[in-house]
Design a protein around this motif. Sequence first.
Motif, PDB file in Angstrom:
ATOM      1  N   CYS A  77       0.663  -1.384  -0.199  1.00  0.00           N
ATOM      2  CA  CYS A  77      -0.070  -0.124   0.120  1.00  0.00           C
ATOM      3  C   CYS A  77       0.582   1.217   0.015  1.00  0.00           C
ATOM      4  O   CYS A  77       0.557   1.854  -0.743  1.00  0.00           O
ATOM      5  CB  CYS A  77      -0.831   0.133   1.547  1.00  0.00           C
ATOM      6  SG  CYS A  77      -2.170  -0.890   0.820  1.00  0.00           S
ATOM      7  N   GLU A  78       1.989   0.734   0.390  1.00  0.00           N
ATOM      8  CA  GLU A  78       2.827   2.093   0.869  1.00  0.00           C
ATOM      9  C   GLU A  78       3.320   2.644  -0.175  1.00  0.00           C
ATOM     10  O   GLU A  78       3.494   3.901  -1.118  1.00  0.00           O
ATOM     11  CB  GLU A  78       4.105   2.029   2.076  1.00  0.00           C
ATOM     12  CG  GLU A  78       5.083   3.387   2.161  1.00  0.00           C
ATOM     13  CD  GLU A  78       4.203   4.434   2.248  1.00  0.00           C
ATOM     14  OE1 GLU A  78       5.432   5.662   2.357  1.00  0.00           O
ATOM     15  OE2 GLU A  78       3.338   4.746   2.826  1.00  0.00           O
ATOM     16  N   ARG A 103       0.971   4.508  -2.727  1.00  0.00           N
ATOM     17  CA  ARG A 103       1.099   5.872  -2.565  1.00  0.00           C
ATOM     18  C   ARG A 103       1.931   6.354  -3.303  1.00  0.00           C
ATOM     19  O   ARG A 103       1.661   7.622  -4.007  1.00  0.00           O
ATOM     20  CB  ARG A 103       0.785   6.120  -0.867  1.00  0.00           C
ATOM     21  CG  ARG A 103       0.487   7.427  -0.288  1.00  0.00           C
ATOM     22  CD  ARG A 103       0.711   7.459   0.402  1.00  0.00           C
ATOM     23  NE  ARG A 103       2.440   7.342   1.571  1.00  0.00           N
ATOM     24  CZ  ARG A 103       3.458   8.159   0.879  1.00  0.00           C
ATOM     25  NH1 ARG A 103       2.846   9.316   0.247  1.00  0.00           N
ATOM     26  NH2 ARG A 103       4.539   7.714   1.312  1.00  0.00           N
ATOM     27  N   ARG A 104       3.848   6.097  -3.410  1.00  0.00           N
ATOM     28  CA  ARG A 104       4.890   6.613  -3.431  1.00  0.00           C
ATOM     29  C   ARG A 104       4.121   6.847  -5.296  1.00  0.00           C
ATOM     30  O   ARG A 104       4.752   7.346  -5.230  1.00  0.00           O
ATOM     31  CB  ARG A 104       5.521   5.516  -2.865  1.00  0.00           C
ATOM     32  CG  ARG A 104       5.938   5.684  -1.490  1.00  0.00           C
ATOM     33  CD  ARG A 104       7.017   5.272  -1.519  1.00  0.00           C
ATOM     34  NE  ARG A 104       8.457   6.002  -2.157  1.00  0.00           N
ATOM     35  CZ  ARG A 104       9.228   5.702  -1.730  1.00  0.00           C
ATOM     36  NH1 ARG A 104       9.684   3.986  -1.726  1.00  0.00           N
ATOM     37  NH2 ARG A 104      10.746   5.960  -2.730  1.00  0.00           N
ATOM     38  N   GLU A 157       1.094   7.187  -7.113  1.00  0.00           N
ATOM     39  CA  GLU A 157       0.666   7.915  -6.901  1.00  0.00           C
ATOM     40  C   GLU A 157       0.551   9.580  -7.393  1.00  0.00           C
ATOM     41  O   GLU A 157       0.247  10.113  -7.765  1.00  0.00           O
ATOM     42  CB  GLU A 157      -0.582   7.795  -6.133  1.00  0.00           C
ATOM     43  CG  GLU A 157      -1.777   6.454  -6.689  1.00  0.00           C
ATOM     44  CD  GLU A 157      -2.411   6.029  -5.049  1.00  0.00           C
ATOM     45  OE1 GLU A 157      -3.596   4.796  -5.712  1.00  0.00           O
ATOM     46  OE2 GLU A 157      -2.339   6.347  -4.270  1.00  0.00           O
ATOM     47  N   ASN A 158       1.515   9.790  -5.944  1.00  0.00           N
ATOM     48  CA  ASN A 158       2.326  10.743  -5.832  1.00  0.00           C
ATOM     49  C   ASN A 158       2.849  11.258  -6.399  1.00  0.00           C
ATOM     50  O   ASN A 158       3.449  12.200  -6.176  1.00  0.00           O
ATOM     51  CB  ASN A 158       2.774  11.189  -4.193  1.00  0.00           C
ATOM     52  CG  ASN A 158       1.416  10.596  -3.132  1.00  0.00           C
ATOM     53  OD1 ASN A 158       0.380  11.592  -3.335  1.00  0.00           O
ATOM     54  ND2 ASN A 158       1.819   9.980  -2.040  1.00  0.00           N
TER      55      ASN A 158
END
Length: 41
Positions: free
Chosen positions: A5-6, A9-10, A12-13
């Motif tokens: 999940c991390e 997120r990275r 996506e960012n």
Amino acid sequence: MIAICEEMRRIENGELPADNNPLNNAPQTQADVISREWDRP
């Protein structure tokens, strides 16, 4: 699962490239990880 999940997120960012990241290149085999020619982030 938390680490995956991390990584998502990275991506996506924009912290990791969308086309060359740990998830896109998964799974990394033991041979991949210990190779002298590692070319992945």
